[in-house]
Design a protein around this motif. Sequence first.
Motif, mmCIF file in Angstrom:
data_model
loop_
_atom_site.group_PDB
_atom_site.id
_atom_site.type_symbol
_atom_site.label_atom_id
_atom_site.label_comp_id
_atom_site.label_asym_id
_atom_site.label_seq_id
_atom_site.Cartn_x
_atom_site.Cartn_y
_atom_site.Cartn_z
ATOM 1 N N LYS A 442 47.014 35.861 32.089
ATOM 2 C CA LYS A 442 45.856 35.144 32.629
ATOM 3 C C LYS A 442 45.455 35.700 33.996
ATOM 4 O O LYS A 442 44.263 35.921 34.268
ATOM 5 N N THR A 446 41.864 37.582 34.439
ATOM 6 C CA THR A 446 40.856 37.030 35.350
ATOM 7 C C THR A 446 40.602 37.946 36.540
ATOM 8 O O THR A 446 39.515 37.928 37.122
ATOM 9 N N ASP A 451 34.419 36.591 36.065
ATOM 10 C CA ASP A 451 33.402 35.649 35.584
ATOM 11 C C ASP A 451 33.647 35.200 34.144
ATOM 12 O O ASP A 451 32.882 34.396 33.600
ATOM 13 N N ALA A 452 34.694 35.730 33.525
ATOM 14 C CA ALA A 452 34.946 35.408 32.109
ATOM 15 C C ALA A 452 35.478 33.986 31.961
ATOM 16 O O ALA A 452 36.222 33.482 32.805
ATOM 17 N N THR A 453 35.089 33.341 30.883
ATOM 18 C CA THR A 453 35.540 31.963 30.599
ATOM 19 C C THR A 453 36.205 31.866 29.226
ATOM 20 O O THR A 453 36.432 30.763 28.728
ATOM 21 N N ASP A 454 36.503 33.013 28.641
ATOM 22 C CA ASP A 454 37.002 32.995 27.263
ATOM 23 C C ASP A 454 38.514 33.177 27.145
ATOM 24 O O ASP A 454 39.036 33.340 26.041
ATOM 25 N N ASP A 456 41.115 31.095 27.520
ATOM 26 C CA ASP A 456 41.778 30.052 26.731
ATOM 27 C C ASP A 456 41.524 30.246 25.242
ATOM 28 O O ASP A 456 42.410 29.984 24.407
#
Length: 631
Positions: A442, A446, A451-454, A456
């Motif tokens: 993680k 990151t 800016d990635a939110t994928d 999880d």
Amino acid sequence: MKHLSAGLLLAVLLVFSCKKETEKVEKTNTYSMGDFELSTDAIMHNKPITITYNGEDKDMEGFYYMLDGYKAYPEDLNFKNGKATISIPDSISAIAINLKVDDAYLDNDKKGYLFPVLDNKGTAIVGSKSTMEAYKSGNGQNYGIEGDADVLAKTLEADITANPELKELWGTRYLSNVMRSDSKKGKALANTMLTEFAAKKDLTEDDYTQISTIYRNLRDAKGVDSISKIAIAKFPNGELKQQALMNDFYGAKTLDEKETIFTALETNYGMSPSLSYAANSIAAQKFKEGDEAGFKLYASKITNPNDKAGLYNSVAWPAAEEGKNMEMASQLSKASLDLLMQAKKDASNKPTYYTENQYKKSVDDSYNMFADTYALLQYKLGNVKEAITYQTKAVGDGKSSDVNERYIEFLMADKQYKLAAEKANLFLSEGHGTSKVKGFYKTAYTSLNPDATDFDTIISNIDKANHDRELAELKKSMLDEEAPQFVLKNLDGENVSLEDLKGKTVILDFWATWCGPCKASFPGMQQVVEKYKDDESVVLLFVDTFEDGKNREKDVTKFIKDNNYGFHVLIDGKVKDSNDYEVAKKYGITGIPTKIIIGPTGKINFRAVGFSGNNDKLKQEMDLMIDLLKS
């Protein structure tokens, strides 16, 4: 594990195997073993035999054992263009062929591929039947083959009765096999053997050794002590004296006592393999006490490079973990790797139980493990890039979660986020990651994609894929075997009956207080206990076995209490007049830890042997098995 059944062809093997030893072979045929084909079903001395592989697994491999009585000599099958040729020398009475495809040995419905050797008249070599049964009960169990101690004892008795000359080949091992199957008959045989020795006019040192072994089989400590004293007086520098000194060494309480005994052994017997072990023990203690000169003295006495490398790693690893004496530990760790490189080039130190290929693989495995030690030392010494170089080697096939975790940690420390993210994804996707690897992944992901939110979603997909894959593998490995009934006492003296638990999922965890892997797996098993403590449909029983001692129950109770384990422990009792343990014998337990999972129908559905070292994975496997049986 995949098991390939030979179907109708198995019947051919059984018919052939059951022929009388005097029956002549008039005709030979090729013999199929899954995707392999044997050029003849009549194995004869000094007649070339070709094994052809017709499958598609490029990584398939095989080897064979040449068998004679209880002795087994392994040799590689070296395939070239899909073919391997072997020839069996005169001294061999049977062979066992082991073939590995898709990373699993073909077990032929647990009967293996065993062949008696025929002489030039087509007659099975004397003793071949008992030789094959001995293999089934010994080495064969490592390859999914079932042995039966009772069948071995009866076959051996029949062979020796028909061919008395076999008694010399088997020696006291004949007695051991009979004793294990039938203690009454074994005692009678032991007394007969003692009478035969008593009738001899002049006993040799080997005779005394055999008599001592007979008394051990009879569990007659006074007899062992008495005959040992007589033998030692007659042969003051003989084998029994050496054995007595080694026993004294193992029982010595102080380092000074050990060194005195060691000196006596070295003076009279030289540096034998058993004395190398003793030198290793003293050297390790010297290192722990900070006696560098003493450590080097005893380390120098070990001539086998594998043994010396093992010593160096055994003292370097605790130093790496504790962060103590790391400079010297680093030097020793690097020396262990150099020694293994030397050992791989020279097969003269190969143990007899390895083929040449197995030996090289064993050295490679040791190198990877020892490289893990050296890498950790370099990391703690601040040499991060050097640590990464060696941890890359330590990773090997990537199946050790702890090693993988350290590799990702080192990459993160060196800010190699791209490689760390790629490797973490790979390890996790193959089911060989840890919760810490997820954390490192993680952070790396990151850092690369702020800016990635994928993330999880990526982890969720990996977890689901692992779950589905492991569930599919479990379904393929499901067993449907009768679970032998038993009644054992728990630590409160209460009887626990398997019959009373029918309709529930029962997990039997066979263990002992001396078993390192058993204890290493217990934090994970404690989590399993906690999760299902209120689920009346699931019962976990921890069967203490292969353990002796006057204060056994007290020692086991103390161990459980000291570690705050909420385990329901059962005590597996010894079979009367035997070295076997009741329930362990019924369930065919030959090594621990072993977990037997019995479904609500009362059948054995899963059998898990050993511990991978990953408690997270252990818990997940237990959950999957329980969920599968509930559904």
